[in-house]
Design an enzyme around this catalytic site. Sequence first.
Site, mmCIF file in Angstrom:
data_model
loop_
_atom_site.group_PDB
_atom_site.id
_atom_site.type_symbol
_atom_site.label_atom_id
_atom_site.label_comp_id
_atom_site.label_asym_id
_atom_site.label_seq_id
_atom_site.Cartn_x
_atom_site.Cartn_y
_atom_site.Cartn_z
ATOM 1 N N LYS A 9 0.816 -1.220 0.000
ATOM 2 C CA LYS A 9 0.000 0.000 0.000
ATOM 3 C C LYS A 9 0.857 1.281 0.000
ATOM 4 C CE LYS A 9 -4.066 -2.067 2.186
ATOM 5 N NZ LYS A 9 -5.126 -1.852 3.209
ATOM 6 N N TYR A 49 -12.331 -2.428 -4.031
ATOM 7 C CA TYR A 49 -12.882 -2.556 -2.679
ATOM 8 C C TYR A 49 -14.415 -2.509 -2.667
ATOM 9 C CZ TYR A 49 -8.339 -2.308 -0.327
ATOM 10 O OH TYR A 49 -7.083 -2.594 0.142
ATOM 11 N N ASN A 112 -2.073 0.036 6.453
ATOM 12 C CA ASN A 112 -1.587 -1.173 7.128
ATOM 13 C C ASN A 112 -0.618 -1.974 6.261
ATOM 14 O OD1 ASN A 112 -3.483 -2.111 5.343
ATOM 15 N ND2 ASN A 112 -4.576 -3.407 6.790
ATOM 16 N N HIS A 115 -2.178 -5.573 1.445
ATOM 17 C CA HIS A 115 -3.459 -6.275 1.295
ATOM 18 C C HIS A 115 -3.153 -7.649 0.731
ATOM 19 C CE1 HIS A 115 -7.460 -7.384 -0.175
ATOM 20 N NE2 HIS A 115 -6.821 -7.795 -1.254
ATOM 21 N N GLU A 126 -9.423 -10.817 -8.066
ATOM 22 C CA GLU A 126 -8.487 -9.699 -7.890
ATOM 23 C C GLU A 126 -7.323 -9.740 -8.890
ATOM 24 O OE1 GLU A 126 -9.250 -8.860 -3.111
ATOM 25 O OE2 GLU A 126 -7.435 -9.943 -3.702
HETATM 26 P P1 CMP Z 1 -7.352 -4.718 3.357
HETATM 27 O O1 CMP Z 1 -6.786 -6.073 3.531
HETATM 28 O O2 CMP Z 1 -6.786 -3.877 2.259
HETATM 29 O O3 CMP Z 1 -8.934 -4.860 3.117
HETATM 30 C C1 CMP Z 1 -9.826 -3.798 3.385
HETATM 31 C C2 CMP Z 1 -9.164 -2.685 4.126
HETATM 32 O O4 CMP Z 1 -10.030 -1.800 4.790
HETATM 33 C C3 CMP Z 1 -8.311 -3.260 5.245
HETATM 34 O O5 CMP Z 1 -7.196 -3.922 4.712
HETATM 35 C C4 CMP Z 1 -8.023 -2.015 6.066
HETATM 36 O O6 CMP Z 1 -6.888 -1.332 5.597
HETATM 37 C C5 CMP Z 1 -9.248 -1.131 5.783
HETATM 38 N N1 CMP Z 1 -10.079 -0.871 6.962
HETATM 39 C C6 CMP Z 1 -10.348 0.338 7.482
HETATM 40 N N2 CMP Z 1 -11.160 0.244 8.537
HETATM 41 C C7 CMP Z 1 -11.427 -1.075 8.706
HETATM 42 C C8 CMP Z 1 -12.203 -1.816 9.633
HETATM 43 N N3 CMP Z 1 -12.895 -1.225 10.626
HETATM 44 N N4 CMP Z 1 -12.243 -3.167 9.517
HETATM 45 C C9 CMP Z 1 -11.563 -3.775 8.505
HETATM 46 N N5 CMP Z 1 -10.810 -3.127 7.585
HETATM 47 C C10 CMP Z 1 -10.734 -1.785 7.688
#
Ligand code: CMP
Length: 139
Positions: A9, A49, A112, A115, A126
């Site tokens: 990311k 998403y 974070n 993904h 995907e």
């Molecule tokens: P990712 O694996 O990219 O999939 C969806 C993303 O939403 C997740 O990682 C997080 O970065 C983001 N996200 C933000 N808020 C939340 C939440 N409350 N619960 C889960 N994912 C979240």
Amino acid sequence: MERTFSIIKPDAVADGNIGNILQMITDSGLRIVATKLIHLSKEQAETFYAVHKERPFFNDLVEYMISGPVLVSALEGDNAITCYRDLMGATNPVEAAEGTIRKKYGRSLDANACHGSDATETACVEIPLFFTDAELVGK
Ligand code: CMP
């Protein structure tokens, strides 16, 4: 043999951690079968998403994902989905186990670091969003 889809990311790319994360991926035994650096359009991020469209964090997540370049990759290996999810750690970096990518390089819930696909069916959706069959260099 299984494939999974990975995004390094914008936070991790901006922090200069592409190399460190790819090293962790290959050290875990996963193989990179395709990879490229791209800057997602808003439409691409919303499509990617779409499953989270009704969640309160959707708009912030999309804005964050288009805030800078990302590295998209297709990874291959035995149990690639679980293997990569274990390597990434918990979604929230503060809850991620020591030694995981998100613990080491994640900044926040959105930022974070990475993904990974959550299931084979998800990976099958995907991966083709970003790579043609001809671009996947598997065994
Ligand atoms: P990712 O694996 O990219 O999939 C969806 C993303 O939403 C997740 O990682 C997080 O970065 C983001 N996200 C933000 N808020 C939340 C939440 N409350 N619960 C889960 N994912 C979240």
